[in-house]
Write an enzyme that holds these catalytic residues in place. Structure first.
Site, mmCIF file in Angstrom:
data_model
loop_
_atom_site.group_PDB
_atom_site.id
_atom_site.type_symbol
_atom_site.label_atom_id
_atom_site.label_comp_id
_atom_site.label_asym_id
_atom_site.label_seq_id
_atom_site.Cartn_x
_atom_site.Cartn_y
_atom_site.Cartn_z
ATOM 1 C CG ASP A 1 14.495 131.142 36.264
ATOM 2 O OD1 ASP A 1 14.257 131.448 35.431
ATOM 3 O OD2 ASP A 1 15.690 130.433 35.990
ATOM 4 C CE1 TYR B 1 16.069 139.165 21.440
ATOM 5 C CE2 TYR B 1 15.760 140.048 19.993
ATOM 6 C CZ TYR B 1 15.492 140.414 20.706
ATOM 7 O OH TYR B 1 15.192 140.997 21.546
ATOM 8 C CE LYS C 1 19.874 147.185 23.644
ATOM 9 N NZ LYS C 1 19.748 148.382 23.803
ATOM 10 C CB THR D 1 20.710 152.365 7.754
ATOM 11 O OG1 THR D 1 20.553 150.726 6.957
ATOM 12 C CG2 THR D 1 21.642 152.837 6.864
#
Ligand code: NAD
Ligand code: GDD
Length: 325
Positions: A50, A149, A192, A219
């Site tokens: 980690d 993010y 995605k 888009t």
């Protein structure tokens, strides 16, 4: 033999990068929370650990690596980063990884370090027109990313650039624009659009409809993973710090993406538009800077990458289909 550390080697881009670096003759150490889901690693040494743990990071960065690629992050597609449910984890986990890895690299005198930022750091106000998004590198400020993010990526870009200015680190910062290809997450919530739509179409019969989030007129551009590796490696070995876009300028609507995949699959597919997490209305890479500084631009059209990706995802779908009774 030159040595390289790949952080996030058990992930999509990291897994491909390890393979490429091995082909180039490097000694490679990979580190990740988990083994790669879809392939045996080719790394000479693979540490399961980690990177939020500072003592683990100091153990892993135990020598003067010639290059470090920092790809580890808590990330996913629109279904993961735009719902708001994962914001605290995304910011805490990814920022901690970057703080630890960069400082350990500095203390071991590993100068050359690549950081994978994202197009998600660009301001939302420049990405409202689907036909004319502005993602030039110098449009980043005033900052207004549309996700936490994106804010973490912006913070970490600045961190790498600060170590470059104050500590002489040879930081290299790329802003990736939606990278796709075989051996990427294709199911489970973090996938995605290219992988999600390949999966939906692979599961559909000709004449079926598949669900698309939103009206599908948003888009994006998508970059095949091998092209991404070429841009990444060229940047890392150059004298250019960045930040610089690594993406494709072949902008399509999500509806066009779906229809292109259906064509690759040889299926007639209807689109059913449903509510879902959307992100910005329009986004496209702007490659003037990278082509001037590194002579890089993608070599193949979107469709070629989709052909490889669809074939791989179709195989995963078949392999994971419940056995017939
Ligand atoms: P990925 O999720 O497949 O790989 C990231 C890896 O980091 C995963 O294997 C994960 O287990 C590992 N990781 C997460 N937390 C960790 C921790 N605490 N310690 C050790 N390992 C940890 O993602 P990817 O698509 O390969 O992306 C690589 C990098 O590129 C990420 O930084 C991502 O934000 C950036 N990026 C990717 C895209 C894209 O479209 N794929 C676009 C923009 C930016
Ligand atoms: N994931 C997904 N799944 N997206 C879909 C779907 C679906 O079934 N249907 C339509 N979409 C739409 C999303 O609503 C979004 O508008 C668009 O497709 C693109 O979604 P993603 O590919 O998931 O993400 P993104 O392009 O908004 O952001 C990605 O690219 C960034 C870099 O450009 C993410 O992967 C980020 O993590 C990455 O940094």
């Amino acid at each position: 033999m030159k040595s390289v550390l790949v952080c996030g080697a058990g992930g999509f881009i990291g897994g491909h990068l390890v393979r490429r670096l091995k082909r180039e003759g490097y000694w490679v150490r990979g580190v990740d929370l988990k083994k790669h889901e879809f392939a045996e690693t080719e790394a000479d040494d693979f540490v399961i650990g980690d990177l939020r743990d500072q003592s683990l990071v100091r153990e892993v960065v135990d020598r003067k690596f010639d290059e470090i690629y920092q790809l580890a992050a808590d990330m996913g597609g629109a279904g993961y980063i735009f719902t708001g449910d994962n914001d605290a984890d995304v910011m805490h986990n990814s920022a901690t990884i970057n703080l630890n890895v960069l400082d350990a690299a500095y203390k071991r005198n590993c100068k050359r370090i690549f950081y994978s930022s994202s197009a998600c750091m660009y301001p939302a106000y420049n990405q409202e027109d689907p036909d004319n998004p502005n993602c030039r590198e110098d449009s980043a400020y005033p900052a207004a990313p549309d996700s936490e993010y994106g804010w973490e990526k912006l913070f970490s870009e600045r961190l790498y650039l600060s170590y470059n200015r104050n500590h002489g680190m040879e930081s290299r910062v790329a802003r990736y624009h939606n990278i796709f290809g075989p051996q990427g997450t294709w199911d489970g919530g973090k996938e995605k659009a290219p992988a999600a739509l390949c999966r939906k179409i692979a599961r559909a019969k000709s004449g079926d409809s598949i669900e698309i989030w939103g009206d599908g007129e948003q888009t994006r551009s998508f970059l095949y993973v091998d092209e991404c590796l070429e841009g990444t490696i060229r940047l890392t070995r150059s004298d250019f710090t960045g930040p610089v876009n690594v993406g494709s300028e072949e902008m399509v609507t999500i509806n066009q993406l779906a229809m292109m995949i259906a064509d690759v699959a040889g299926k007639k597919i209807e689109l059913e538009h449903i509510p879902g997490p959307l992100g910005v209305r329009g986004r496209n890479s702007e490659n003037t800077l990278i082509s001037e500084r590194l002579g890089w631009s993608p070599s193949q059209p979107l469709r070629t990458g989709l052909e490889n990706t669809y074939e791989w995802i179709e195989r995963q779908v078949k392999a994971n289909a419940p056995a017939a009774a």
